[in-house]
Structures are given as C-alpha cells and as structure tokens.
Design a protein around this motif. Sequence first.
Motif, PDB file in Angstrom:
ATOM      1  N   HIS A 106       8.526   6.569  -4.525  1.00 16.30           N
ATOM      2  CA  HIS A 106       8.408   7.408  -5.717  1.00 16.30           C
ATOM      3  C   HIS A 106       9.666   8.261  -5.903  1.00 16.30           C
ATOM      4  N   SER A 107      10.240   8.707  -4.798  1.00 12.58           N
ATOM      5  CA  SER A 107      11.489   9.466  -4.882  1.00 12.58           C
ATOM      6  C   SER A 107      12.623   8.590  -5.412  1.00 12.58           C
ATOM      7  N   LEU A 108      12.632   7.323  -5.003  1.00  8.60           N
ATOM      8  CA  LEU A 108      13.684   6.402  -5.425  1.00  8.60           C
ATOM      9  C   LEU A 108      13.485   5.883  -6.843  1.00  8.60           C
ATOM     10  N   ALA A 109      12.216   5.647  -7.201  1.00 17.45           N
ATOM     11  CA  ALA A 109      11.904   5.068  -8.518  1.00 17.45           C
ATOM     12  C   ALA A 109      10.588   5.655  -9.012  1.00 17.45           C
ATOM     13  N   PRO A 110      10.626   6.852  -9.616  1.00 17.93           N
ATOM     14  CA  PRO A 110       9.390   7.538 -10.019  1.00 17.93           C
ATOM     15  C   PRO A 110       8.567   6.797 -11.064  1.00 17.93           C
ATOM     16  N   GLU A 111       9.160   5.834 -11.744  1.00 18.60           N
ATOM     17  CA  GLU A 111       8.417   5.086 -12.760  1.00 18.60           C
ATOM     18  C   GLU A 111       7.520   4.001 -12.161  1.00 18.60           C
ATOM     19  N   ILE A 112       7.632   3.755 -10.865  1.00 14.90           N
ATOM     20  CA  ILE A 112       6.815   2.725 -10.215  1.00 14.90           C
ATOM     21  C   ILE A 112       5.685   3.401  -9.449  1.00 14.90           C
ATOM     22  N   GLU A 113       4.468   3.037  -9.816  1.00 18.65           N
ATOM     23  CA  GLU A 113       3.272   3.604  -9.174  1.00 18.65           C
ATOM     24  C   GLU A 113       2.789   2.698  -8.053  1.00 18.65           C
ATOM     25  N   SER A 114       2.449   3.298  -6.926  1.00 20.39           N
ATOM     26  CA  SER A 114       1.834   2.552  -5.830  1.00 20.39           C
ATOM     27  C   SER A 114       0.323   2.582  -6.022  1.00 20.39           C
ATOM     28  N   ILE A 115      -0.277   1.412  -5.927  1.00 22.70           N
ATOM     29  CA  ILE A 115      -1.723   1.264  -6.076  1.00 22.70           C
ATOM     30  C   ILE A 115      -2.275   0.780  -4.734  1.00 22.70           C
ATOM     31  N   PHE A 116      -3.177   1.562  -4.151  1.00 24.64           N
ATOM     32  CA  PHE A 116      -3.785   1.186  -2.875  1.00 24.64           C
ATOM     33  C   PHE A 116      -5.140   0.550  -3.130  1.00 24.64           C
ATOM     34  N   ILE A 117      -5.347  -0.615  -2.535  1.00 24.65           N
ATOM     35  CA  ILE A 117      -6.638  -1.289  -2.617  1.00 24.65           C
ATOM     36  C   ILE A 117      -7.173  -1.391  -1.201  1.00 24.65           C
ATOM     37  N   VAL A 118      -8.337  -0.809  -0.994  1.00 21.77           N
ATOM     38  CA  VAL A 118      -8.954  -0.787   0.334  1.00 21.77           C
ATOM     39  C   VAL A 118      -9.589  -2.145   0.613  1.00 21.77           C
ATOM     40  N   SER A 119      -9.307  -2.672   1.796  1.00 22.54           N
ATOM     41  CA  SER A 119      -9.840  -3.987   2.149  1.00 22.54           C
ATOM     42  C   SER A 119     -11.356  -3.935   2.298  1.00 22.54           C
ATOM     43  N   LYS A 120     -11.959  -5.072   2.086  1.00 18.24           N
ATOM     44  CA  LYS A 120     -13.393  -5.189   2.332  1.00 18.24           C
ATOM     45  C   LYS A 120     -13.621  -5.066   3.836  1.00 18.24           C
ATOM     46  N   PRO A 121     -14.754  -4.510   4.262  1.00 18.28           N
ATOM     47  CA  PRO A 121     -14.989  -4.288   5.689  1.00 18.28           C
ATOM     48  C   PRO A 121     -14.791  -5.534   6.564  1.00 18.28           C
ATOM     49  N   GLY A 122     -15.186  -6.684   6.077  1.00 18.61           N
ATOM     50  CA  GLY A 122     -15.056  -7.905   6.871  1.00 18.61           C
ATOM     51  C   GLY A 122     -13.619  -8.334   7.108  1.00 18.61           C
ATOM     52  N   TYR A 123     -12.681  -7.773   6.340  1.00 16.15           N
ATOM     53  CA  TYR A 123     -11.274  -8.148   6.466  1.00 16.15           C
ATOM     54  C   TYR A 123     -10.429  -7.079   7.148  1.00 16.15           C
ATOM     55  N   SER A 124     -11.012  -5.950   7.492  1.00 20.75           N
ATOM     56  CA  SER A 124     -10.210  -4.828   7.985  1.00 20.75           C
ATOM     57  C   SER A 124      -9.539  -5.103   9.331  1.00 20.75           C
ATOM     58  N   SER A 125     -10.019  -6.066  10.088  1.00 21.05           N
ATOM     59  CA  SER A 125      -9.388  -6.352  11.385  1.00 21.05           C
ATOM     60  C   SER A 125      -8.382  -7.497  11.313  1.00 21.05           C
ATOM     61  N   ILE A 126      -8.255  -8.130  10.154  1.00 19.30           N
ATOM     62  CA  ILE A 126      -7.348  -9.274  10.029  1.00 19.30           C
ATOM     63  C   ILE A 126      -5.950  -8.796   9.652  1.00 19.30           C
ATOM     64  N   SER A 127      -4.987  -9.160  10.478  1.00 30.03           N
ATOM     65  CA  SER A 127      -3.588  -8.869  10.162  1.00 30.03           C
ATOM     66  C   SER A 127      -2.766 -10.110  10.472  1.00 30.03           C
ATOM     67  N   SER A 128      -1.658 -10.248   9.769  1.00 35.86           N
ATOM     68  CA  SER A 128      -0.779 -11.404  10.004  1.00 35.86           C
ATOM     69  C   SER A 128      -0.272 -11.416  11.441  1.00 35.86           C
ATOM     70  N   SER A 129       0.033 -10.251  11.993  1.00 37.50           N
ATOM     71  CA  SER A 129       0.573 -10.221  13.356  1.00 37.50           C
ATOM     72  C   SER A 129      -0.449 -10.728  14.374  1.00 37.50           C
ATOM     73  N   ILE A 130      -1.717 -10.390  14.189  1.00 37.09           N
ATOM     74  CA  ILE A 130      -2.757 -10.893  15.096  1.00 37.09           C
ATOM     75  C   ILE A 130      -2.927 -12.393  14.905  1.00 37.09           C
ATOM     76  N   VAL A 131      -2.934 -12.850  13.656  1.00 38.76           N
ATOM     77  CA  VAL A 131      -3.072 -14.286  13.382  1.00 38.76           C
ATOM     78  C   VAL A 131      -1.887 -15.051  13.964  1.00 38.76           C
ATOM     79  N   ARG A 132      -0.669 -14.509  13.848  1.00 41.13           N
ATOM     80  CA  ARG A 132       0.513 -15.157  14.440  1.00 41.13           C
ATOM     81  C   ARG A 132       0.354 -15.313  15.945  1.00 41.13           C
ATOM     82  N   GLU A 133      -0.150 -14.278  16.586  1.00 37.10           N
ATOM     83  CA  GLU A 133      -0.339 -14.328  18.039  1.00 37.10           C
ATOM     84  C   GLU A 133      -1.351 -15.409  18.420  1.00 37.10           C
ATOM     85  N   ILE A 134      -2.425 -15.502  17.677  1.00 33.60           N
ATOM     86  CA  ILE A 134      -3.427 -16.554  17.933  1.00 33.60           C
ATOM     87  C   ILE A 134      -2.783 -17.927  17.748  1.00 33.60           C
TER      88      ILE A 134
END
Length: 153
Positions: A106-134
């Motif tokens: 926002h400091s660099l580009a105030p015209e761009i808004e960040s939108i946060f979308i909360v993951s569904k509970p069933g997906y909260s433990s899934i991350s690319s780094s964990i999947v890569r390790e598997i």
Amino acid sequence: MKIALFPGSFDPVTKAHVDIVKRSVGLFDKVYIGIGVNSSKAGLLSIEKREQILRAVFESDPRIHIIAYEGLTVNFCQSIGASYMIRGIRTVSDFEYEKAIAQMNHSLAPEIESIFIVSKPGYSSISSSIVREIMRYNGDVTQFIPKEALAFL
C-alpha cells in the motif's frame, strides 16, 4: 472493469489455491493467477510446468488468466491493470505475514487494494511446501492437489 491478481509460487498448485480462485472469480471481471518467478529460489516444478498445470485446472473459465512474472508484485499489478491483489489466509500467522506485506504494498502503490480470503477449514493445513515435501519422498498427494494436476506430476 475489476481486475485482480492472485500471486504465488503455485509449486505445486493445491486444492486450497483452487478454492481461493473459484471464490474470487465472482468478485472480479478478470482474475490473473500470477506465478512469481524468484531467481534465488529453486522450485520443485519449472515455471513452464506450473503454467501448464494451472491452465489445465482453470481452462474452462475465460475470466481466469495464467501468467508468470518477475519483480515487485505491485509493479506487475500496475502493468496488467489490476487494482486488487488477492491473498489467501489459512492461519493467524498467515494473517500477520500478509498484513505486513499488504501495508508495504500500500505504501508503494496505494491504488492497489489487498483482499484477504480466509480458507475453508478443510484447507487450512494444506500448503505447497508441505505438499512438495510429501512429493519429494514419493508420498500420495492426491488428496491435496486438483485432479487435473495429477497427469503433470
């Protein structure tokens, strides 16, 4: 036209990523999935392979566009005309990290808004780094990645 960017490494794309994108397309006219190229990090999958996988996953939706980019994400947003940046939040620590980045962006580009979308509970433990390790140890990742991605892995 409302244009958004969902940036990430997508190494590999997970069902959690897919969920965030699918929930985003109803909010925007066009959603870019931006594969950030980080020359100092060696990914598991090549950028080209990640693009192929994402195209296969989202090929049926003309509102979704896949593109790789280098450099500051806010600069890339400006170059594609995106006024919104989508970020998925799985945990409280994700929020703290993403909040700091959003405030800097926002400091660099105030015209761009960040939108946060909360993951569904069933997906909260899934991350690319964990999947890569598997994947590195030949484990079964079918429950974590979209079925369209399996042929590429």
